[in-house]
Design an enzyme around this catalytic site. Structure first.
Site, PDB file in Angstrom:
ATOM      1  N   ALA A  87       0.821  -1.210   0.000  1.00  0.00           N
ATOM      2  CA  ALA A  87       0.000   0.000   0.000  1.00  0.00           C
ATOM      3  C   ALA A  87       0.852   1.255   0.000  1.00  0.00           C
ATOM      4  O   ALA A  87       0.480   2.267  -0.591  1.00  0.00           O
ATOM      5  CB  ALA A  87      -0.923  -0.006   1.208  1.00  0.00           C
TER       6      ALA A  87
ATOM      7  N   ASP B 209      12.956  35.153 -33.275  1.00  0.00           N
ATOM      8  CA  ASP B 209      13.108  35.942 -34.492  1.00  0.00           C
ATOM      9  C   ASP B 209      12.030  36.997 -34.490  1.00  0.00           C
ATOM     10  O   ASP B 209      10.982  36.810 -33.887  1.00  0.00           O
ATOM     11  CB  ASP B 209      12.856  35.053 -35.716  1.00  0.00           C
ATOM     12  CG  ASP B 209      14.047  34.186 -36.024  1.00  0.00           C
ATOM     13  OD1 ASP B 209      15.165  34.567 -35.650  1.00  0.00           O
ATOM     14  OD2 ASP B 209      13.837  33.128 -36.650  1.00  0.00           O
TER      15      ASP B 209
HETATM   16  P1  ATP Z   1      14.242  38.411 -38.682  1.00  0.00           P
HETATM   17  O1  ATP Z   1      15.651  38.068 -38.408  1.00  0.00           O
HETATM   18  O2  ATP Z   1      13.725  39.599 -37.962  1.00  0.00           O
HETATM   19  O3  ATP Z   1      13.315  37.261 -38.599  1.00  0.00           O
HETATM   20  P2  ATP Z   1      14.844  38.227 -41.401  1.00  0.00           P
HETATM   21  O4  ATP Z   1      15.333  36.878 -41.096  1.00  0.00           O
HETATM   22  O5  ATP Z   1      13.893  38.410 -42.538  1.00  0.00           O
HETATM   23  O6  ATP Z   1      14.224  38.929 -40.169  1.00  0.00           O
HETATM   24  P3  ATP Z   1      17.058  38.962 -42.839  1.00  0.00           P
HETATM   25  O7  ATP Z   1      16.477  38.048 -43.811  1.00  0.00           O
HETATM   26  O8  ATP Z   1      18.437  38.716 -42.319  1.00  0.00           O
HETATM   27  O9  ATP Z   1      16.104  39.126 -41.639  1.00  0.00           O
HETATM   28  O10 ATP Z   1      16.954  40.382 -43.482  1.00  0.00           O
HETATM   29  C1  ATP Z   1      17.748  41.447 -43.032  1.00  0.00           C
HETATM   30  C2  ATP Z   1      17.780  42.587 -44.048  1.00  0.00           C
HETATM   31  O11 ATP Z   1      18.046  42.085 -45.349  1.00  0.00           O
HETATM   32  C3  ATP Z   1      16.467  43.339 -44.190  1.00  0.00           C
HETATM   33  O12 ATP Z   1      16.440  44.421 -43.295  1.00  0.00           O
HETATM   34  C4  ATP Z   1      16.494  43.840 -45.626  1.00  0.00           C
HETATM   35  O13 ATP Z   1      17.180  45.062 -45.715  1.00  0.00           O
HETATM   36  C5  ATP Z   1      17.313  42.791 -46.333  1.00  0.00           C
HETATM   37  N1  ATP Z   1      16.491  41.854 -47.070  1.00  0.00           N
HETATM   38  C6  ATP Z   1      15.538  41.036 -46.578  1.00  0.00           C
HETATM   39  N2  ATP Z   1      14.995  40.285 -47.550  1.00  0.00           N
HETATM   40  C7  ATP Z   1      15.617  40.617 -48.699  1.00  0.00           C
HETATM   41  C8  ATP Z   1      15.527  40.189 -50.059  1.00  0.00           C
HETATM   42  N3  ATP Z   1      14.667  39.264 -50.444  1.00  0.00           N
HETATM   43  N4  ATP Z   1      16.336  40.768 -50.961  1.00  0.00           N
HETATM   44  C9  ATP Z   1      17.204  41.698 -50.583  1.00  0.00           C
HETATM   45  N5  ATP Z   1      17.345  42.140 -49.343  1.00  0.00           N
HETATM   46  C10 ATP Z   1      16.567  41.622 -48.395  1.00  0.00           C
END
Ligand code: ATP
Length: 869
Positions: free
Chosen positions: A276, A322
């Site tokens: 128990a 993020d």
């Molecule tokens: P977080 O980190 O906030 O989730 P994220 O992952 O989208 O955002 P990154 O992708 O590193 O961040 O983007 C950072 C920077 O890169 C942005 O501020 C922008 O200036 C540039 N950026 C984002 N997407 C593109 C793209 N498709 N083409 C060119 N430059 C971009």
């Protein structure tokens, strides 16, 4: 993979398999899954439950009772009753285990990976388990290879084969001209990750026939590991078992010494007490509670990939998230732009000549698409680029019309480490146009005098308004000039900036407040610029006065020690690349914190693995990030993480409540038995009575505690530290109170029943004690399941528990009142006065615990008043 199978490969046509062929093959080769270890047969399960300590002891008790029946002529009732209790014990154990396993199996089916295949000449996303030999799979960076196969065509394909080889440097793979002479670089393996490039591959083997399947076959044989809490509880159970056995021995020795029972009877009572008092249901309650946690989290969009994570997420100190898509909506819109020809920034709708030029460059350097299919908008591509496409559409422009005069020749894709993307276009007059778009501070521009300062001012203005900024530069290369890629992207002419709004998710603001109240530190990690990051962090209440914003550039100059020294004040990290994330995780872990970290890209996988709880995004996340994670958010939402924390904490508390429920009374039973014998009263409960309490009153209600909904207070306390004792936060005190209350109450009740309400009839004492102990401990569950004083509402909160309790209490009363049943358990019909004692007695332990809660509340209030004064 067996080369022979590969060389016999029959190539699938370019269109892929037909739907019918795929179906037939699925039937022929089976599902593309790693088969779990075979389920144990029912006999094996029964065998395992019989081999439990308590079952073995019960079995011994049956033998002993049978011995007594044969040699002392005591009748067979005892053997039959104890035998039945043994059977019920095994059945309850098996039922509980099956219910936990069912919940865990459901968990596995929730996190199924997907993959893209070409069938009937259409690219389609299917569950990876439906991939068959002969399928053409289309792979891209971030995908997980779903089966073993041969690369038929590829561009820049690189694969991380660490799962198979332990080697974490990606290997390059490529299609070879002929399939006859297969090389390793042409073969890809299930479970490995595509880190770069794209490929079309033909599947050769699936499921257990793959290389990974062979290893998984071995893994099936390894034992499941206990969670840390399970480990601690197993140790506690070990101690309690030892104590129970000691109690059993003590009562056996005392009975003989005081000579109030014969040897066999003394042995029987000793054994029953040991059975128990062993909390054998505890481990299974933990498993069931974890399994329920998994289920409830799934309802709230958090899919757990490991059971341990249910426990870990409840104890996180830091959630590093993020920004884009998790804290914000990922619905991006261009709201403002600025070109150097303009004196000020203009709203996106007011396009002038420079604005139109900017629009054209952006349009040419974009890959995203928006299509309207059957009245519904379907988007593909990066949300930042979708904002560009929307800007084009609202101005009557399109990528296609721009490309008609400047077709694209090449592209250097965007990646979140370099933060720019470059495209090269052919102009009509033979010249070529280079466009680079990306982060303002990463754009290689040949600035005109004063231009940089002006651009920076506009950039910072955009950032302060929480806008993501995209900068654009270009360059025209004369016809015939041969230049390399690196040279092309130098000394650009600046075309302008656009500001993109990505509103915060509205539910994130209360979620951050809740996290802070729960003692959790939310941290933002973003690729965006510091100014933008800071503005959004303030808007959602994440960044508080006195907290720091750190840029990736600064982070990379710090040593690990310097980073660790600043980690606690820093709430926002801007312009970071995925490799920085792992350092943030480790720096926090050095302070002893338990860290949760989100991620979506291929490069995030190491950080997700390093974190205590790696969280991947269900919608935007790559398959690789999902497979590295412990938890997947099906709605990509930060608020979901907080819901998961709440559920994790509920699970932990429910487990502690089960400990409180089971352990307190177990101690009381030992003290009651020893106490009564020392008083010279003999055993106050019979073996079969003790065993019945054990099965009905302990086993059943404890089981339903795992379904108890969470309490508000769970999110108003600091997280539980990894090494926090089970008995911290008042549990130890409550256990002692409960054990003492029950010991005194049952001893008193036995005395009153035997000497006051009857003329020295031990059976009356026993019946009263039995009823108070069994029913009282069940009613007491209400005081245990709520840390706050009981209310009518909280009483009604767990209907399954209520039904189980009513049923069990009813059954106990029937056993105590129906003459035929009474006899089986050594109970007798009670006089009314003794029933009154039972009715009052069963509520006393609950009354004591409730009184204790109210006193503690009052003292707490007085203390906080004192502190305020
Ligand atoms: P977080 O980190 O906030 O989730 P994220 O992952 O989208 O955002 P990154 O992708 O590193 O961040 O983007 C950072 C920077 O890169 C942005 O501020 C922008 O200036 C540039 N950026 C984002 N997407 C593109 C793209 N498709 N083409 C060119 N430059 C971009």
């Amino acid at each position: 993979m067996k080369r022979k199978e590969m060389t016999n490969l029959e190539l699938t046509a370019h269109q892929g398999l037909t739907g019918q062929a795929a179906k037939d093959r699925l039937a022929q080769y089976g599902s593309n899954q790693l088969v779990a270890a075979k389920k144990a047969s029912i006999w094996r399960q029964i065998g395992r439950h019989l081999a439990d300590v308590s079952s073995l002891v019960l079995l011994f008790a049956v033998l002993l009772a049978s011995y007594m029946a044969i040699f002392q002529g005591g009748g067979w009732t005892k053997s039959i009753v104890i035998g039945s209790i043994l059977v019920i014990n095994v059945i309850i154990g098996m039922y509980q285990e099956a219910s936990a396993e069912k919940a865990l199996a459901a968990l596995q089916s929730m996190s199924l990976p997907t993959t893209t295949v070409r069938r009937d000449d259409v690219a389609q996303t299917i569950e990876a388990k439906n991939v068959v030999p002969g399928d053409l799979v289309l792979l891209k960076a971030g995908d997980q290879v779903p089966a073993d196969g041969v690369v038929l065509s590829s561009t820049n394909l690189a694969i991380d084969e660490a799962v198979l080889t332990g080697e974490s440097v990606p290997v390059e793979k490529a299609a070879l001209p002929a399939l006859t002479d297969l090389k390793d670089e042409q073969l890809i393996y299930s479970g490995t990750a595509v880190t770069a490039g794209t490929a079309v591959a033909q599947v050769v083997t699936t499921g257990m026939a793959t290389e990974l399947g062979q290893i998984a076959g071995l893994l099936n044989k390894t034992k499941k590991r206990a969670t840390p809490l399970q480990g601690r509880l197993n140790r506690l159970s070990g101690w309690l078992t030892a104590f129970a056995v000691l109690g059993g021995l003590a009562i056996f020795a005392l009975s003989i010494w005081m000579q109030n029972q014969g040897l066999a009877d003394s042995l029987m009572i000793g054994i029953s007490l040991a059975v128990a008092a062993v909390p054998e249901t505890l481990p299974i309650i933990v498993t069931i509670s974890l399994a329920h946690g998994v289920k409830r989290m799934a309802k709230r969009n958090a899919i757990m990939r490991r059971v341990n994570a249910v426990e870990t997420i409840g104890g996180v100190d830091v959630i590093a998230s993020d920004k884009t898509g998790t804290l914000t909506q990922n619905k991006m819109t261009i709201t403002r732009y600025w070109a150097p020809q303009n004196s000020t920034a203009l709203p996106a709708e007011e396009l002038n000549h420079a604005g139109r030029e900017l629009l054209r460059y952006l349009g040419l350097a974009t890959n995203a698409e928006i299509q309207t299919v059957a009245g519904e908008e379907q988007t593909t591509g990066d949300p930042t680029e979708l904002a560009i496409i929307r800007w084009l559409t609202s101005n009557g422009a399109s990528r296609q019309t721009f490309e008609a005069t400047a077709p694209r020749l090449a592209e250097d894709p965007f990646d979140s480490t370099k933060k720019t993307m470059t495209t090269l276009h052919q102009l009509k007059d033979g010249r070529r146009l280079v466009i680079v778009k990306g982060a303002f501070d990463r754009l290689p521009v040949d600035w005109q005098p004063g231009e940089l300062a002006r651009a920076k001012r506009v950039h910072d203005d955009f950032g302060r308004d929480a806008l993501r900024v995209l900068a654009v530069g270009y360059k025209v290369v004369p016809a015939g000039q041969r230049v390399d890629w690196a040279e092309l992207t130098q000394k650009l002419t600046f075309a302008g900036l656009v500001g993109i709004i990505d509103p915060p998710r509205p539910e994130v603001i209360p979620a951050i407040r809740e996290a802070k109240a729960a003692g959790i530190k939310p941290v933002m990690i973003t690729g965006d610029h510091m100014v933008t990051a800071e503005a959004i962090a303030k808007e959602i209440g994440l960044l508080e006065p006195g907290q720091l914003v750190m840029s990736g550039d600064e982070l990379r100059t710090l040593t690990d020690e310097e980073l660790a020294a600043r980690i606690e004040q820093t709430a926002v990290y801007a312009r970071v690349s995925p490799t920085d994330k792992i350092r943030i995780v480790q720096a926090w872990q050095q302070t002893g914190a338990t860290v949760a970290m989100t991620g979506d890209g291929v490069n995030d996988a190491p950080a997700l693995k390093a974190a205590d709880v790696g969280i991947a995004m269900g919608i935007t996340g790559t398959e690789v990030s999902k497979s590295a994670a412990d938890m997947v958010l099906t709605d990509d939402n930060f608020a979901t993480i907080i819901s998961a924390v709440r559920e994790g904490r509920t699970v932990y508390q429910n487990i502690l409540k089960a400990v409180e429920f089971l352990v307190g009374v177990n101690f009381a039973q030992i003290f009651l038995m020893v106490g009564a014998v020392l008083m010279g009263w003999g055993a106050p409960l019979l073996a079969e009575q003790l065993l019945l309490i054990n099965v009905l009153a302990d086993g059943i209600p404890g089981f339903y505690l795992s379904r108890e909904p969470g309490e508000k207070a769970a999110m108003q306390q600091a997280p539980v530290a990894n090494d926090e004792s089970l008995f911290a936060r008042g549990l130890g005190g409550r256990l002692v109170t409960r054990a003492v209350t029950f010991t005194l109450l049952t001893l008193g009740a036995y005395g009153l029943g035997r000497f006051v309400f009857s003329a020295d009839q031990p059976a009356v004492g026993m019946t009263v004690t039995f009823l108070i102990l069994a029913i009282g401990s069940m009613i007491d569950i209400y005081a245990i399941k709520d840390r706050q004083p009981l209310t009518w509402r909280s009483l009604k909160r767990n209907p399954r528990l209520n039904r189980a309790l009513l049923g069990t209490i009813g059954l106990l009363i029937v056993i105590a009142m129906v003459p035929g049943l009474q006899g089986l358990f050594g109970l007798v019909t009670l006089p009314v006065s003794a029933w009154m004692l039972v009715v009052i007695g069963v509520f006393i332990p609950t009354g004591v615990l409730e009184l204790k809660k109210r006193l503690a509340l009052r003292n707490g209030r007085q203390l906080s008043q004192l502190l305020e004064d």
